[in-house]
Design a protein around this motif. Structure first.
Motif, PDB file in Angstrom:
ATOM      1  N   VAL A  81       4.333   4.563   8.688  1.00 38.30           N
ATOM      2  CA  VAL A  81       3.374   4.520   7.590  1.00 38.30           C
ATOM      3  C   VAL A  81       4.016   4.929   6.267  1.00 38.30           C
ATOM      4  CG1 VAL A  81       1.330   4.805   9.028  1.00 38.30           C
ATOM      5  CG2 VAL A  81       2.455   6.827   8.100  1.00 38.30           C
ATOM      6  N   ARG A  82       5.106   5.676   6.355  1.00 41.81           N
ATOM      7  CA  ARG A  82       5.863   6.037   5.149  1.00 41.81           C
ATOM      8  C   ARG A  82       7.306   6.295   5.555  1.00 41.81           C
ATOM      9  NH1 ARG A  82       5.145   8.192  -0.198  1.00 41.81           N
ATOM     10  NH2 ARG A  82       6.809   9.632  -0.753  1.00 41.81           N
ATOM     11  N   ALA A  83       8.210   5.871   4.690  1.00 45.65           N
ATOM     12  CA  ALA A  83       9.631   6.153   4.889  1.00 45.65           C
ATOM     13  C   ALA A  83      10.243   6.486   3.540  1.00 45.65           C
ATOM     14  CB  ALA A  83      10.336   4.957   5.512  1.00 45.65           C
ATOM     15  N   PHE A 107      14.732   5.434  -2.022  1.00 50.40           N
ATOM     16  CA  PHE A 107      13.814   4.365  -1.644  1.00 50.40           C
ATOM     17  C   PHE A 107      12.610   4.984  -0.944  1.00 50.40           C
ATOM     18  CE2 PHE A 107      18.208   3.033  -1.369  1.00 50.40           C
ATOM     19  CZ  PHE A 107      18.240   1.914  -2.174  1.00 50.40           C
ATOM     20  N   VAL A 108      11.410   4.493  -1.275  1.00 47.77           N
ATOM     21  CA  VAL A 108      10.179   4.935  -0.616  1.00 47.77           C
ATOM     22  C   VAL A 108       9.388   3.687  -0.243  1.00 47.77           C
ATOM     23  CG1 VAL A 108       8.006   6.212  -0.856  1.00 47.77           C
ATOM     24  CG2 VAL A 108      10.091   7.068  -1.967  1.00 47.77           C
ATOM     25  N   PHE A 109       8.818   3.700   0.953  1.00 44.68           N
ATOM     26  CA  PHE A 109       8.001   2.583   1.425  1.00 44.68           C
ATOM     27  C   PHE A 109       6.790   3.159   2.141  1.00 44.68           C
ATOM     28  CE2 PHE A 109       6.813  -0.015   5.103  1.00 44.68           C
ATOM     29  CZ  PHE A 109       6.441  -1.190   4.470  1.00 44.68           C
ATOM     30  N   GLU A 125       8.897   2.198  -3.885  1.00 44.17           N
ATOM     31  CA  GLU A 125       9.555   2.788  -5.044  1.00 44.17           C
ATOM     32  C   GLU A 125      11.062   2.736  -4.829  1.00 44.17           C
ATOM     33  OE1 GLU A 125       9.714   7.011  -7.502  1.00 44.17           O
ATOM     34  OE2 GLU A 125       8.164   6.704  -5.994  1.00 44.17           O
ATOM     35  N   VAL A 126      11.776   2.345  -5.869  1.00 45.58           N
ATOM     36  CA  VAL A 126      13.232   2.281  -5.837  1.00 45.58           C
ATOM     37  C   VAL A 126      13.739   3.003  -7.070  1.00 45.58           C
ATOM     38  CG1 VAL A 126      15.240   0.749  -5.907  1.00 45.58           C
ATOM     39  CG2 VAL A 126      13.205   0.064  -4.636  1.00 45.58           C
ATOM     40  N   ASN A 127      14.718   3.860  -6.872  1.00 48.72           N
ATOM     41  CA  ASN A 127      15.318   4.612  -7.968  1.00 48.72           C
ATOM     42  C   ASN A 127      16.820   4.609  -7.718  1.00 48.72           C
ATOM     43  OD1 ASN A 127      15.361   6.138 -10.251  1.00 48.72           O
ATOM     44  ND2 ASN A 127      14.279   7.887  -9.368  1.00 48.72           N
ATOM     45  N   ARG A 142      11.759   1.337 -10.137  1.00 50.93           N
ATOM     46  CA  ARG A 142      10.693   0.344  -9.943  1.00 50.93           C
ATOM     47  C   ARG A 142       9.672   0.882  -8.950  1.00 50.93           C
ATOM     48  NH1 ARG A 142      10.952  -5.847  -9.947  1.00 50.93           N
ATOM     49  NH2 ARG A 142       8.977  -6.365  -8.993  1.00 50.93           N
ATOM     50  N   THR A 143       8.419   0.798  -9.333  1.00 51.06           N
ATOM     51  CA  THR A 143       7.314   1.210  -8.476  1.00 51.06           C
ATOM     52  C   THR A 143       6.359   0.040  -8.343  1.00 51.06           C
ATOM     53  OG1 THR A 143       7.489   3.490  -9.259  1.00 51.06           O
ATOM     54  CG2 THR A 143       5.423   2.863  -8.204  1.00 51.06           C
ATOM     55  N   GLU A 144       5.954  -0.244  -7.128  1.00 54.50           N
ATOM     56  CA  GLU A 144       4.974  -1.309  -6.878  1.00 54.50           C
ATOM     57  C   GLU A 144       3.854  -0.753  -6.014  1.00 54.50           C
ATOM     58  OE1 GLU A 144       7.249  -5.483  -6.735  1.00 54.50           O
ATOM     59  OE2 GLU A 144       7.850  -4.110  -5.123  1.00 54.50           O
ATOM     60  N   ARG A 145       2.630  -1.074  -6.397  1.00 54.18           N
ATOM     61  CA  ARG A 145       1.453  -0.698  -5.614  1.00 54.18           C
ATOM     62  C   ARG A 145       0.744  -1.972  -5.193  1.00 54.18           C
ATOM     63  NH1 ARG A 145       0.865   4.731  -6.273  1.00 54.18           N
ATOM     64  NH2 ARG A 145       1.788   5.586  -8.166  1.00 54.18           N
ATOM     65  N   PHE A 146       0.346  -2.004  -3.950  1.00 54.27           N
ATOM     66  CA  PHE A 146      -0.333  -3.172  -3.397  1.00 54.27           C
ATOM     67  C   PHE A 146      -1.743  -2.749  -3.006  1.00 54.27           C
ATOM     68  CE2 PHE A 146       4.160  -3.265  -2.522  1.00 54.27           C
ATOM     69  CZ  PHE A 146       4.555  -4.543  -2.862  1.00 54.27           C
ATOM     70  N   SER A 147      -2.736  -3.562  -3.394  1.00 53.14           N
ATOM     71  CA  SER A 147      -4.125  -3.218  -3.072  1.00 53.14           C
ATOM     72  C   SER A 147      -4.985  -4.474  -3.111  1.00 53.14           C
ATOM     73  CB  SER A 147      -4.656  -2.183  -4.069  1.00 53.14           C
ATOM     74  OG  SER A 147      -4.662  -2.721  -5.367  1.00 53.14           O
ATOM     75  N   ASP A 148      -6.258  -4.288  -2.826  1.00 53.77           N
ATOM     76  CA  ASP A 148      -7.241  -5.365  -2.884  1.00 53.77           C
ATOM     77  C   ASP A 148      -6.852  -6.572  -2.040  1.00 53.77           C
ATOM     78  OD1 ASP A 148      -8.782  -3.834  -4.617  1.00 53.77           O
ATOM     79  OD2 ASP A 148      -7.724  -4.616  -6.381  1.00 53.77           O
ATOM     80  N   TYR A 149      -6.326  -6.309  -0.853  1.00 53.48           N
ATOM     81  CA  TYR A 149      -6.023  -7.420   0.039  1.00 53.48           C
ATOM     82  C   TYR A 149      -7.316  -8.129   0.419  1.00 53.48           C
ATOM     83  CZ  TYR A 149      -1.223  -5.807   0.741  1.00 53.48           C
ATOM     84  OH  TYR A 149       0.091  -5.453   0.566  1.00 53.48           O
ATOM     85  N   LYS A 150      -7.279  -9.422   0.481  1.00 55.80           N
ATOM     86  CA  LYS A 150      -8.443 -10.234   0.842  1.00 55.80           C
ATOM     87  C   LYS A 150      -8.124 -11.050   2.085  1.00 55.80           C
ATOM     88  CE  LYS A 150     -10.637  -9.482  -3.162  1.00 55.80           C
ATOM     89  NZ  LYS A 150     -10.544  -8.088  -3.402  1.00 55.80           N
ATOM     90  N   LYS A 151      -9.133 -11.220   2.891  1.00 61.90           N
ATOM     91  CA  LYS A 151      -8.996 -12.050   4.086  1.00 61.90           C
ATOM     92  C   LYS A 151      -9.685 -13.375   3.799  1.00 61.90           C
ATOM     93  CE  LYS A 151      -9.981 -12.038   9.009  1.00 61.90           C
ATOM     94  NZ  LYS A 151     -10.499 -11.239  10.132  1.00 61.90           N
ATOM     95  N   PHE A 152      -8.973 -14.444   4.033  1.00 61.69           N
ATOM     96  CA  PHE A 152      -9.522 -15.773   3.787  1.00 61.69           C
ATOM     97  C   PHE A 152      -9.651 -16.527   5.099  1.00 61.69           C
ATOM     98  CE2 PHE A 152      -7.481 -14.601  -0.164  1.00 61.69           C
ATOM     99  CZ  PHE A 152      -8.429 -14.955  -1.097  1.00 61.69           C
TER     100      PHE A 152
END
Length: 165
Positions: A81-83, A107-109, A125-127, A142-152
Motif C-alpha cells: 500500500v506504500r513503499a 521515491f514514494v509510491f 513522489e520522486v526527488n 515531482r509529486t502526483e496524486r491520483f483520485s476520482d477514479y470512475k468505473k465505466f
C-alpha cells in the motif's frame, strides 16, 4: 549436472526486463517487521536493505542492491500500500557516460483499493538529481496524486459481413 549448471548460469546473467517480488526478495532482506494501521487498514511494515554478500546477476539486481527503504503491506490483500525507497549510491548507465542518478534519490509510491475491486495508484513522489551525457545536470521533484477514479460499463457489438464482390 555440469550442463544444467551452465544453463542455469546463462539464464541468471540475462536481464530480460522482468523484475518481480521474488527477484527483489533474493537481492534484499526484510528487517524490523511490525504491525501498524495505515489509511484505516491493518498492515505489516518491513524495512528493506541489500542482502549482505549477494552478487547481482543482472542490471535490475544491481540497481535493487543500491536501495533501502520501507514497505507497508496490506495483511489481508497482500498488496503493497506504500513503499519508500532511497538510493544508497549513485546509479550509472553506460558507466556514467549516458546518465547518472545521484546518491540519495528518493521515491514514494502509494496505492489504494478502489470500490473494493482493484488496486490503483494514489500517490507518487520522486526527488532526485541526475546528470545526462556528462553535461546536463538536473534536479527533479515531482509529486502526483491520483483520485476520482470512475468505473465505466460499455456494451459493444460486432457484426462480421462477408466481403463485397
Amino acid at each position: 549436472a555440469a550442463a544444467k549448471k551452465r544453463a542455469d548460469a546463462g539464464t541468471a546473467e540475462e536481464d530480460d526486463g522482468n523484475f518481480g517480488i521474488s527477484d527483489f526478495l533474493r537481492v534484499c532482506q526484510l528487517v524490523h517487521p511490525r504491525r501498524e494501521r495505515f489509511s484505516g487498514r491493518e498492515v505489516i511494515v518491513f524495512e528493506f536493505e541489500p542482502r549482505p554478500g549477494y552478487k547481482a546477476r543482472n542490471r535490475a539486481e544491481s540497481i535493487a542492491q543500491k536501495l533501502v527503504g520501507v514497505m507497508w503491506v496490506d495483511e489481508d490483500a497482500q498488496e503493497v500500500v506504500r513503499a519508500e525507497a532511497r538510493t544508497t549510491d549513485s546509479i550509472k548507465v553506460g558507466g556514467g557516460l549516458v546518465a547518472s542518478l545521484g546518491k540519495g534519490a528518493e521515491f514514494v509510491f502509494e496505492q489504494d483499493r478502489i470500490n473494493n475491486e482493484i488496486w490503483l495508484p494514489r500517490y507518487t513522489e520522486v526527488n532526485l538529481s541526475a546528470r545526462v551525457l556528462l553535461v546536463a545536470g538536473m534536479k527533479v521533484h515531482r509529486t502526483e496524486r491520483f483520485s476520482d477514479y470512475k468505473k465505466f460499463l460499455i456494451d459493444t457489438q460486432q457484426e462480421i459481413k462477408p466481403p463485397e464482390k
